[in-house]
Design a protein around this motif. Sequence first.
Motif, PDB file in Angstrom:
ATOM      1  N   HIS A  62       0.831  -1.201   0.000  1.00  0.00           N
ATOM      2  CA  HIS A  62       0.000   0.000   0.000  1.00  0.00           C
ATOM      3  C   HIS A  62       0.868   1.254   0.000  1.00  0.00           C
ATOM      4  O   HIS A  62       0.522   2.267  -0.625  1.00  0.00           O
ATOM      5  CB  HIS A  62      -0.928  -0.012   1.211  1.00  0.00           C
ATOM      6  CG  HIS A  62      -1.886  -1.161   1.222  1.00  0.00           C
ATOM      7  ND1 HIS A  62      -3.011  -1.182   0.428  1.00  0.00           N
ATOM      8  CD2 HIS A  62      -1.878  -2.348   1.897  1.00  0.00           C
ATOM      9  CE1 HIS A  62      -3.673  -2.323   0.630  1.00  0.00           C
ATOM     10  NE2 HIS A  62      -2.998  -3.041   1.509  1.00  0.00           N
ATOM     11  N   ASN A  63       2.000   1.194   0.682  1.00  0.00           N
ATOM     12  CA  ASN A  63       2.952   2.300   0.685  1.00  0.00           C
ATOM     13  C   ASN A  63       3.552   2.500  -0.706  1.00  0.00           C
ATOM     14  O   ASN A  63       3.856   3.630  -1.108  1.00  0.00           O
ATOM     15  CB  ASN A  63       4.054   2.022   1.701  1.00  0.00           C
ATOM     16  CG  ASN A  63       4.913   3.234   2.023  1.00  0.00           C
ATOM     17  OD1 ASN A  63       6.003   3.095   2.563  1.00  0.00           O
ATOM     18  ND2 ASN A  63       4.450   4.432   1.694  1.00  0.00           N
ATOM     19  N   LEU A  64       3.717   1.403  -1.450  1.00  0.00           N
ATOM     20  CA  LEU A  64       4.232   1.500  -2.821  1.00  0.00           C
ATOM     21  C   LEU A  64       3.237   2.242  -3.709  1.00  0.00           C
ATOM     22  O   LEU A  64       3.628   3.062  -4.542  1.00  0.00           O
ATOM     23  CB  LEU A  64       4.520   0.112  -3.376  1.00  0.00           C
ATOM     24  CG  LEU A  64       5.045   0.068  -4.819  1.00  0.00           C
ATOM     25  CD1 LEU A  64       6.347   0.849  -4.952  1.00  0.00           C
ATOM     26  CD2 LEU A  64       5.254  -1.384  -5.263  1.00  0.00           C
ATOM     27  N   CYS A  97       5.914  -7.411  -2.052  1.00  0.00           N
ATOM     28  CA  CYS A  97       4.682  -8.211  -2.034  1.00  0.00           C
ATOM     29  C   CYS A  97       4.819  -9.491  -1.212  1.00  0.00           C
ATOM     30  O   CYS A  97       3.848  -9.961  -0.615  1.00  0.00           O
ATOM     31  CB  CYS A  97       4.281  -8.567  -3.464  1.00  0.00           C
ATOM     32  SG  CYS A  97       3.846  -7.141  -4.487  1.00  0.00           S
ATOM     33  N   HIS A  98       6.025 -10.044  -1.171  1.00  0.00           N
ATOM     34  CA  HIS A  98       6.216 -11.387  -0.606  1.00  0.00           C
ATOM     35  C   HIS A  98       5.792 -11.495   0.854  1.00  0.00           C
ATOM     36  O   HIS A  98       5.151 -12.458   1.262  1.00  0.00           O
ATOM     37  CB  HIS A  98       7.681 -11.796  -0.771  1.00  0.00           C
ATOM     38  CG  HIS A  98       8.004 -13.135  -0.178  1.00  0.00           C
ATOM     39  ND1 HIS A  98       7.547 -14.319  -0.736  1.00  0.00           N
ATOM     40  CD2 HIS A  98       8.715 -13.473   0.920  1.00  0.00           C
ATOM     41  CE1 HIS A  98       7.974 -15.332   0.001  1.00  0.00           C
ATOM     42  NE2 HIS A  98       8.680 -14.853   1.008  1.00  0.00           N
ATOM     43  N   PHE A  99       6.144 -10.514   1.656  1.00  0.00           N
ATOM     44  CA  PHE A  99       5.936 -10.608   3.100  1.00  0.00           C
ATOM     45  C   PHE A  99       4.576 -10.081   3.551  1.00  0.00           C
ATOM     46  O   PHE A  99       4.268 -10.111   4.731  1.00  0.00           O
ATOM     47  CB  PHE A  99       7.048  -9.852   3.836  1.00  0.00           C
ATOM     48  CG  PHE A  99       8.422 -10.406   3.589  1.00  0.00           C
ATOM     49  CD1 PHE A  99       8.820 -11.602   4.168  1.00  0.00           C
ATOM     50  CD2 PHE A  99       9.314  -9.737   2.755  1.00  0.00           C
ATOM     51  CE1 PHE A  99      10.084 -12.120   3.936  1.00  0.00           C
ATOM     52  CE2 PHE A  99      10.583 -10.254   2.515  1.00  0.00           C
ATOM     53  CZ  PHE A  99      10.966 -11.444   3.111  1.00  0.00           C
ATOM     54  N   HIS A 100       3.759  -9.632   2.614  1.00  0.00           N
ATOM     55  CA  HIS A 100       2.506  -8.984   3.002  1.00  0.00           C
ATOM     56  C   HIS A 100       1.257  -9.709   2.502  1.00  0.00           C
ATOM     57  O   HIS A 100       0.151  -9.265   2.768  1.00  0.00           O
ATOM     58  CB  HIS A 100       2.497  -7.539   2.506  1.00  0.00           C
ATOM     59  CG  HIS A 100       3.524  -6.680   3.162  1.00  0.00           C
ATOM     60  ND1 HIS A 100       3.291  -6.006   4.346  1.00  0.00           N
ATOM     61  CD2 HIS A 100       4.807  -6.406   2.808  1.00  0.00           C
ATOM     62  CE1 HIS A 100       4.386  -5.344   4.687  1.00  0.00           C
ATOM     63  NE2 HIS A 100       5.314  -5.556   3.777  1.00  0.00           N
ATOM     64  N   MET A 109      -6.193 -11.841  -4.586  1.00  0.00           N
ATOM     65  CA  MET A 109      -6.984 -10.843  -5.304  1.00  0.00           C
ATOM     66  C   MET A 109      -6.546  -9.435  -4.923  1.00  0.00           C
ATOM     67  O   MET A 109      -6.461  -8.541  -5.782  1.00  0.00           O
ATOM     68  CB  MET A 109      -8.472 -11.047  -4.999  1.00  0.00           C
ATOM     69  CG  MET A 109      -9.072 -12.291  -5.623  1.00  0.00           C
ATOM     70  SD  MET A 109     -10.816 -12.539  -5.175  1.00  0.00           S
ATOM     71  CE  MET A 109     -11.561 -11.074  -5.908  1.00  0.00           C
ATOM     72  N   GLU A 110      -6.229  -9.242  -3.641  1.00  0.00           N
ATOM     73  CA  GLU A 110      -5.744  -7.936  -3.200  1.00  0.00           C
ATOM     74  C   GLU A 110      -4.393  -7.626  -3.820  1.00  0.00           C
ATOM     75  O   GLU A 110      -4.144  -6.507  -4.271  1.00  0.00           O
ATOM     76  CB  GLU A 110      -5.634  -7.905  -1.675  1.00  0.00           C
ATOM     77  CG  GLU A 110      -5.181  -6.555  -1.130  1.00  0.00           C
ATOM     78  CD  GLU A 110      -4.963  -6.567   0.366  1.00  0.00           C
ATOM     79  OE1 GLU A 110      -4.709  -5.485   0.925  1.00  0.00           O
ATOM     80  OE2 GLU A 110      -5.031  -7.653   0.984  1.00  0.00           O
ATOM     81  N   ARG A 111      -3.515  -8.627  -3.878  1.00  0.00           N
ATOM     82  CA  ARG A 111      -2.200  -8.431  -4.483  1.00  0.00           C
ATOM     83  C   ARG A 111      -2.333  -8.069  -5.954  1.00  0.00           C
ATOM     84  O   ARG A 111      -1.657  -7.160  -6.453  1.00  0.00           O
ATOM     85  CB  ARG A 111      -1.345  -9.687  -4.339  1.00  0.00           C
ATOM     86  CG  ARG A 111       0.108  -9.470  -4.760  1.00  0.00           C
ATOM     87  CD  ARG A 111       0.882 -10.755  -4.869  1.00  0.00           C
ATOM     88  NE  ARG A 111       0.513 -11.516  -6.053  1.00  0.00           N
ATOM     89  CZ  ARG A 111       1.199 -12.571  -6.503  1.00  0.00           C
ATOM     90  NH1 ARG A 111       2.269 -12.987  -5.842  1.00  0.00           N
ATOM     91  NH2 ARG A 111       0.819 -13.217  -7.589  1.00  0.00           N
ATOM     92  N   THR A 112      -3.211  -8.779  -6.665  1.00  0.00           N
ATOM     93  CA  THR A 112      -3.411  -8.500  -8.079  1.00  0.00           C
ATOM     94  C   THR A 112      -3.889  -7.080  -8.302  1.00  0.00           C
ATOM     95  O   THR A 112      -3.432  -6.380  -9.213  1.00  0.00           O
ATOM     96  CB  THR A 112      -4.426  -9.489  -8.681  1.00  0.00           C
ATOM     97  OG1 THR A 112      -3.915 -10.824  -8.556  1.00  0.00           O
ATOM     98  CG2 THR A 112      -4.675  -9.190 -10.154  1.00  0.00           C
ATOM     99  N   VAL A 118      -0.034  -0.289  -9.423  1.00  0.00           N
ATOM    100  CA  VAL A 118       1.383   0.086  -9.503  1.00  0.00           C
ATOM    101  C   VAL A 118       1.884  -0.009 -10.937  1.00  0.00           C
ATOM    102  O   VAL A 118       2.548   0.905 -11.447  1.00  0.00           O
ATOM    103  CB  VAL A 118       2.224  -0.809  -8.574  1.00  0.00           C
ATOM    104  CG1 VAL A 118       3.724  -0.572  -8.808  1.00  0.00           C
ATOM    105  CG2 VAL A 118       1.882  -0.536  -7.115  1.00  0.00           C
ATOM    106  N   SER A 119       1.564  -1.108 -11.610  1.00  0.00           N
ATOM    107  CA  SER A 119       2.024  -1.319 -12.983  1.00  0.00           C
ATOM    108  C   SER A 119       1.493  -0.250 -13.920  1.00  0.00           C
ATOM    109  O   SER A 119       2.242   0.338 -14.706  1.00  0.00           O
ATOM    110  CB  SER A 119       1.592  -2.706 -13.453  1.00  0.00           C
ATOM    111  OG  SER A 119       2.026  -2.955 -14.769  1.00  0.00           O
ATOM    112  N   ASN A 120       0.184   0.015 -13.847  1.00  0.00           N
ATOM    113  CA  ASN A 120      -0.407   1.047 -14.703  1.00  0.00           C
ATOM    114  C   ASN A 120       0.157   2.421 -14.383  1.00  0.00           C
ATOM    115  O   ASN A 120       0.444   3.219 -15.288  1.00  0.00           O
ATOM    116  CB  ASN A 120      -1.928   1.066 -14.536  1.00  0.00           C
ATOM    117  CG  ASN A 120      -2.608  -0.022 -15.337  1.00  0.00           C
ATOM    118  OD1 ASN A 120      -2.083  -0.496 -16.331  1.00  0.00           O
ATOM    119  ND2 ASN A 120      -3.789  -0.440 -14.891  1.00  0.00           N
TER     120      ASN A 120
END
Length: 220
Positions: A62-64, A97-100, A109-112, A118-120
């Motif tokens: 979320h910080n990212l 992403c790994h640790f969260h 689904m949240e990660r996606t 971020v990607s867009n």
Amino acid sequence: MLAAQLAPSLWGLGCSSVYIQSIGLFPSARMNGIIPHVFGSPPTQGQHPLETVLVKKVDSPHNLVETVQWLETFLQSPIGTLGHYRVVVIDSISSICHFHFTNTRESMMERTAIVKVVSNGLRLLAKKYDLVVVAVNDVIEVSQYEYNSGSNMIMSNGRKVRPAALGKFWSNNISTRIFLSKTYNNSTGGWDRTISLLSSPVLENDGCSFIISNAGVVDV
């Protein structure tokens, strides 16, 4: 980030960089050791090369997202404009992403959703401000079940590995993939390293070997 500061005539971009860091400390000691090999001499009086690298700490996905939003505000600011920031490095996208996230459906689904944002966001910023975005990704050792498939895998440090997966949406937004691997050389007592171009819209897949010595990066 250091080579990017060189003039275009020296294959640089003549620009400053933003370093988005997720784990550990900024490698200032190693960067200072590299500086003489990039610029031909230690820093003299005046602006130190690391002063043109803005470090931004990120501790969660979320910080990212917030950092990507901050990035556009910064690029539009007087400091961002005058500093000519054109390189953004994320180190590393997978560790953020790994640790969260867990392997549950809801978590994936949240990660996606976050990866899409971020990607867009990075793609739009790269196009709008003519940025070079480098996203460092980790590798994971393949399972015995996958070992003989040979798909998207490469040898590194005596192991068969592949890039950590962040989903098809992330993969489809990456224009160029570069893979760094290393193998211990018993004869020299050092590491032989290889940089491989795995995919590019303008170049053929290729690679070269090198070592890191007191003289800097040396082709082998």
